[in-house]
Structures are given as structure tokens and as C-alpha cells.
Design an enzyme around this catalytic site. Structure first.
Site, PDB file in Angstrom:
ATOM      1  N   THR A  67      16.792 -83.944 102.632  1.00  0.00           N
ATOM      2  CA  THR A  67      17.452 -85.054 101.981  1.00  0.00           C
ATOM      3  C   THR A  67      16.622 -85.526 100.802  1.00  0.00           C
ATOM      4  O   THR A  67      15.657 -84.875 100.397  1.00  0.00           O
ATOM      5  CB  THR A  67      17.781 -86.170 103.008  1.00  0.00           C
ATOM      6  OG1 THR A  67      18.598 -87.147 102.376  1.00  0.00           O
ATOM      7  CG2 THR A  67      16.539 -86.832 103.582  1.00  0.00           C
ATOM      8  N   LYS A  71      16.391 -82.364  97.674  1.00  0.00           N
ATOM      9  CA  LYS A  71      17.559 -81.490  97.796  1.00  0.00           C
ATOM     10  C   LYS A  71      17.635 -80.413  96.711  1.00  0.00           C
ATOM     11  O   LYS A  71      18.192 -79.353  96.936  1.00  0.00           O
ATOM     12  CB  LYS A  71      18.850 -82.331  97.771  1.00  0.00           C
ATOM     13  CG  LYS A  71      19.027 -83.177  99.017  1.00  0.00           C
ATOM     14  CD  LYS A  71      20.243 -84.069  98.914  1.00  0.00           C
ATOM     15  CE  LYS A  71      21.328 -83.584  99.806  1.00  0.00           C
ATOM     16  NZ  LYS A  71      22.439 -84.553  99.943  1.00  0.00           N
ATOM     17  N   GLY A 246      31.313 -93.901 104.592  1.00  0.00           N
ATOM     18  CA  GLY A 246      30.545 -92.656 104.503  1.00  0.00           C
ATOM     19  C   GLY A 246      29.982 -92.135 105.815  1.00  0.00           C
ATOM     20  O   GLY A 246      29.377 -91.058 105.842  1.00  0.00           O
TER      21      GLY A 246
HETATM   22  P1  NAP Z   1      22.590 -90.811  92.521  1.00  0.00           P
HETATM   23  O1  NAP Z   1      22.512 -89.365  92.207  1.00  0.00           O
HETATM   24  O2  NAP Z   1      21.397 -91.679  92.284  1.00  0.00           O
HETATM   25  O3  NAP Z   1      23.835 -91.426  91.690  1.00  0.00           O
HETATM   26  C1  NAP Z   1      24.047 -92.809  91.646  1.00  0.00           C
HETATM   27  C2  NAP Z   1      25.382 -93.090  90.972  1.00  0.00           C
HETATM   28  O4  NAP Z   1      25.585 -94.522  90.979  1.00  0.00           O
HETATM   29  C3  NAP Z   1      25.423 -92.649  89.501  1.00  0.00           C
HETATM   30  O5  NAP Z   1      26.723 -92.215  89.201  1.00  0.00           O
HETATM   31  C4  NAP Z   1      25.089 -93.960  88.776  1.00  0.00           C
HETATM   32  O6  NAP Z   1      25.566 -94.007  87.458  1.00  0.00           O
HETATM   33  C5  NAP Z   1      25.835 -94.938  89.626  1.00  0.00           C
HETATM   34  N1  NAP Z   1      25.351 -96.310  89.400  1.00  0.00           N
HETATM   35  C6  NAP Z   1      24.112 -96.805  89.656  1.00  0.00           C
HETATM   36  N2  NAP Z   1      24.034 -98.092  89.293  1.00  0.00           N
HETATM   37  C7  NAP Z   1      25.258 -98.430  88.790  1.00  0.00           C
HETATM   38  C8  NAP Z   1      25.816 -99.618  88.253  1.00  0.00           C
HETATM   39  N3  NAP Z   1      25.107-100.743  88.149  1.00  0.00           N
HETATM   40  N4  NAP Z   1      27.112 -99.603  87.856  1.00  0.00           N
HETATM   41  C9  NAP Z   1      27.847 -98.461  87.965  1.00  0.00           C
HETATM   42  N5  NAP Z   1      27.369 -97.303  88.460  1.00  0.00           N
HETATM   43  C10 NAP Z   1      26.094 -97.280  88.867  1.00  0.00           C
HETATM   44  O7  NAP Z   1      22.983 -91.053  94.045  1.00  0.00           O
HETATM   45  P2  NAP Z   1      23.796 -90.069  95.013  1.00  0.00           P
HETATM   46  O8  NAP Z   1      22.848 -89.223  95.748  1.00  0.00           O
HETATM   47  O9  NAP Z   1      24.900 -89.448  94.243  1.00  0.00           O
HETATM   48  O10 NAP Z   1      24.384 -91.129  96.077  1.00  0.00           O
HETATM   49  C11 NAP Z   1      25.398 -92.030  95.684  1.00  0.00           C
HETATM   50  C12 NAP Z   1      25.880 -92.817  96.901  1.00  0.00           C
HETATM   51  O11 NAP Z   1      26.450 -91.921  97.860  1.00  0.00           O
HETATM   52  C13 NAP Z   1      24.766 -93.573  97.611  1.00  0.00           C
HETATM   53  O12 NAP Z   1      25.247 -94.828  97.978  1.00  0.00           O
HETATM   54  C14 NAP Z   1      24.499 -92.737  98.855  1.00  0.00           C
HETATM   55  O13 NAP Z   1      24.082 -93.516  99.954  1.00  0.00           O
HETATM   56  C15 NAP Z   1      25.882 -92.163  99.132  1.00  0.00           C
HETATM   57  N6  NAP Z   1      25.821 -90.890  99.877  1.00  0.00           N
HETATM   58  C16 NAP Z   1      26.384 -90.835 101.105  1.00  0.00           C
HETATM   59  C17 NAP Z   1      26.353 -89.654 101.828  1.00  0.00           C
HETATM   60  C18 NAP Z   1      26.992 -89.608 103.190  1.00  0.00           C
HETATM   61  O14 NAP Z   1      26.693 -88.694 103.975  1.00  0.00           O
HETATM   62  N7  NAP Z   1      27.859 -90.543 103.505  1.00  0.00           N
HETATM   63  C19 NAP Z   1      25.740 -88.512 101.278  1.00  0.00           C
HETATM   64  C20 NAP Z   1      25.180 -88.605 100.012  1.00  0.00           C
HETATM   65  C21 NAP Z   1      25.213 -89.797  99.317  1.00  0.00           C
HETATM   66  P3  NAP Z   1      24.631 -93.553  86.223  1.00  0.00           P
HETATM   67  O15 NAP Z   1      24.780 -92.080  86.117  1.00  0.00           O
HETATM   68  O16 NAP Z   1      25.175 -94.299  85.058  1.00  0.00           O
HETATM   69  O17 NAP Z   1      23.217 -93.969  86.554  1.00  0.00           O
END
Ligand code: NAP
Length: 280
Positions: A67, A71, A246
Site C-alpha cells: 500500500t 505501490k 469504500g
Molecule cells: P491521491 O493519488 O493522493 O489523489 C488524491 C486526489 O484528491 C487527487 O485527484 C487530488 O486532486 C484530489 N484532491 C486533493 N485535495 C483536493 C481538494 N482540496 N479539492 C479537490 N480535489 C482534491 O490519492 P488516491 O490514492 O487516489 O486516493 C484517493 C482516495 O481514495 C482516498 O480518500 C483514499 O482513501 C481512497 N481509496 C480507497 C480505497 C479503497 O479500498 N476503498 C483504495 C484506494 C484509495 P489534485 O490532482 O488536484 O491534487
């Protein structure tokens, strides 16, 4: 697949890691199936990933989950990547083969689609336009799996538009990028809304979005599971939408990992859900 008579170890590698609920999931199934195995947390710093991953075979481990933040970094250490892992560009699961070679998998997309089907068995990816907010690591697996499941029109919006443009290259005929400022208009006529941003997580402000334009028949999916009910999920339920958090994605991505390590396809039973829910 593991030799059923041999004690096997698996775990989840990341940093920070002790918040991960994966040990609860896998140790539950280990108990249910009487597998001689254990699954633990492995806190591994970024500069120790290579040593830790190379140690899996030497220790005779069945494999591990990978994780954040490892990754992507663990990928080049694999001897083989599944086509899905290659397409996503990240792995979340390593399976140690009998000859000690390492196979990298990405089961996030499988877990995602399965979680939607669990909640809404008649769900179809081609029911209409799908509006996706966010273009980070999780969005890539979600978009690929939705396209594989038959999605024909995806509207992708991200605060930083360039990242959405990059993701759209997965399938430009299906994925249309819109500016973040158009997110309310992008809800009109949608069959599904997906939040893949981190907005609404326990340590983040709510996603800045009202649902007025979203048809009430639309499915709302939020990848976040801490909290289980984000402000988005709460607002969607109040409007009568089917809303999926999620947690199902987390539970379902574990199924193929357990099967690959221990040779048994486990079931997400009520007892497991209760154990997990008790941790919130
Ligand atoms: P990440 O790569 O850090 O991406 C974060 C995303 O959030 C980007 O699109 C970012 O936009 C956006 N963001 C951050 N701050 C923001 C704001 N103030 N306004 C609008 N957009 C904003 O994270 P990730 O790994 O993709 O994970 C994203 C979410 O999915 C997390 O909450 C994580 O817990 C969840 N998740 C869940 C699972 C599950 O098994 N359920 C698995 C993986 C992830 P920018 O590109 O503009 O920064």
C-alpha cells in the site's frame, strides 16, 4: 499457491501501516478456513522497500499486500506483472511463486466493481454517463475497471486538469475531461457519480459539491471508508440515492489476494463485516 501443510506468512507493507484493516480481513479467513498461516503489518520505510520485497521469497512468505507509498516503487522489483498491474501502473499485491519469483497484481479495480455489484446487483457500467471526480492513483484503477466493465461515457474532472488529461489517454473515446469548475453541470443526466478525491476523509474538508443536478436514480460511489459515511454519502442517501462507500472495495480486493496465497476463495461473511465495522 501455498503448500497447505506448510505454515505461511503474509502481510501488508506500507508506511504508515498500523491503521490498515487488512490483517483483520485475512486473519478472519485464515481462522474460518483453518489455514496454517498468519497475516501482519509490515512498516517499511521508502528506502527499505527493495530489501523488504526481496526478503519475501527468502523468508518463504506467501506474499504481501503493498500500500501507500510503495505501490509504484515496488513494481520494477517484480519478475512478472499481470496485465492489469501493467495497465494501472501500480501493484497492491505480491504473490511469491514456488520458484521464489515475484508476481505483481493490482486487485483494486476488481474490488471496486465487485463492491458495486454487492450493493446493487443489477448495476451495469453502461447504464449511462459516469461522472468521476479526482484523478489520483485510485482513479486510474477505477477508470480502467469501469471501462472493462462496459462504461461507454466517462466525464472526468480533477482539481488539477493536467492529471485528468493524462488519465483520459487510457481511452480517449470513452473518457471526456471537463474543468473542475464544471463539476455541477457534469452531474446532469449521469447514471453514476464517483468520488475518488480525498475530500470527505476524516482529516479533510467535505467535497465541495451539491447534488441538485444529479438524477435521483444515479448511483453514488465514494472510495473513502474513513469515515464510513462521508458528507457526500450522507447527502446522497438523504436524496434517496443508492450510495456505496469504500469499505466494499477494501474487502473485495482482498479476495483474489487470499486465493492466490492460500488456494481458497474466501467469502465476505457477516462476521467479517461485523469485525471490521467494530473498528470504526
Ligand atoms: P491521491 O493519488 O493522493 O489523489 C488524491 C486526489 O484528491 C487527487 O485527484 C487530488 O486532486 C484530489 N484532491 C486533493 N485535495 C483536493 C481538494 N482540496 N479539492 C479537490 N480535489 C482534491 O490519492 P488516491 O490514492 O487516489 O486516493 C484517493 C482516495 O481514495 C482516498 O480518500 C483514499 O482513501 C481512497 N481509496 C480507497 C480505497 C479503497 O479500498 N476503498 C483504495 C484506494 C484509495 P489534485 O490532482 O488536484 O491534487
Amino acid at each position: 499457491m501455498a503448500d497447505r501443510n506448510q505454515f505461511k506468512l503474509a502481510g501488508v507493507m506500507g508506511m504508515p501501516i498500523f491503521q490498515s484493516r487488512s490483517p483483520i480481513i485475512h486473519n478472519h479467513w485464515i481462522g474460518v478456513h483453518g489455514v496454517k498461516a498468519a497475516y501482519g503489518h509490515f512498516p517499511v520505510q521508502i528506502d527499505r522497500v527493495e530489501a523488504a520485497v526481496r526478503g519475501l521469497a527468502a523468508l518463504g512468505m506467501a506474499g504481501c499486500n503493498i500500500t501507500l507509498p510503495h505501490k509504484v516503487k515496488a513494481m520494477p522489483l517484480m519478475d512478472h506483472l499481470t496485465p492489469m498491474a501493467q495497465r494501472v501502473g501500480a501493484i497492491n499485491c505480491i504473490v511469491v511463486q514456488a520458484d521464489g519469483s515475484l508476481h505483481g497484481h493490482n486487485n483494486d479495480g476488481y474490488g471496486y466493481i465487485q463492491s458495486l455489484k454487492d450493493e446493487k446487483p443489477d448495476w451495469h457500467a453502461d447504464a449511462g454517463p459516469i461522472t468521476i471526480l479526482g484523478a489520483g492513483g485510485a482513479a486510474r484503477a477505477v477508470i480502467i475497471s469501469l471501462i472493462d466493465a462496459g462504461a461507454r461515457e466517462i466525464r472526468l474532472l480533477n482539481r488539477t486538469r493536467e492529471k485528468a488529461d493524462q488519465l483520459a489517454s487510457i481511452h480517449p473515446q470513452v473518457v471526456q475531461v471537463l474543468d473542475w469548475s464544471q463539476r455541477h453541470a457534469a452531474l446532469a443526466g449521469a447514471a453514476m457519480l464517483v468520488n475518488t478525491t480525498n475530500q470527505g476523509m476524516y482529516d479533510q474538508p467535505p467535497l465541495e459539491l451539491h447534488l441538485d443536478e444529479l438524477p435521483r436514480t444515479a448511483l453514488v460511489s465514494d472510495l473513502i471508508y474513513v469515515p464510513l459515511e462521508t458528507p457526500l454519502v450522507k447527502a446522497a442517501k438523504a436524496r434517496g440515492h443508492v450510495a456505496v462507500n469504500g469499505l466494499g472495495m477494501l474487502l473485495n480486493q482482498a479476495v483474489p489476494a487470499f486465493e492466490a496465497w492460500f488456494g481458497i476463495k474466501p467469502v465476505i461473511d457477516a462476521a467479517l463485516r461485523q469485525k471490521i465495522l467494530a473498528t470504526f
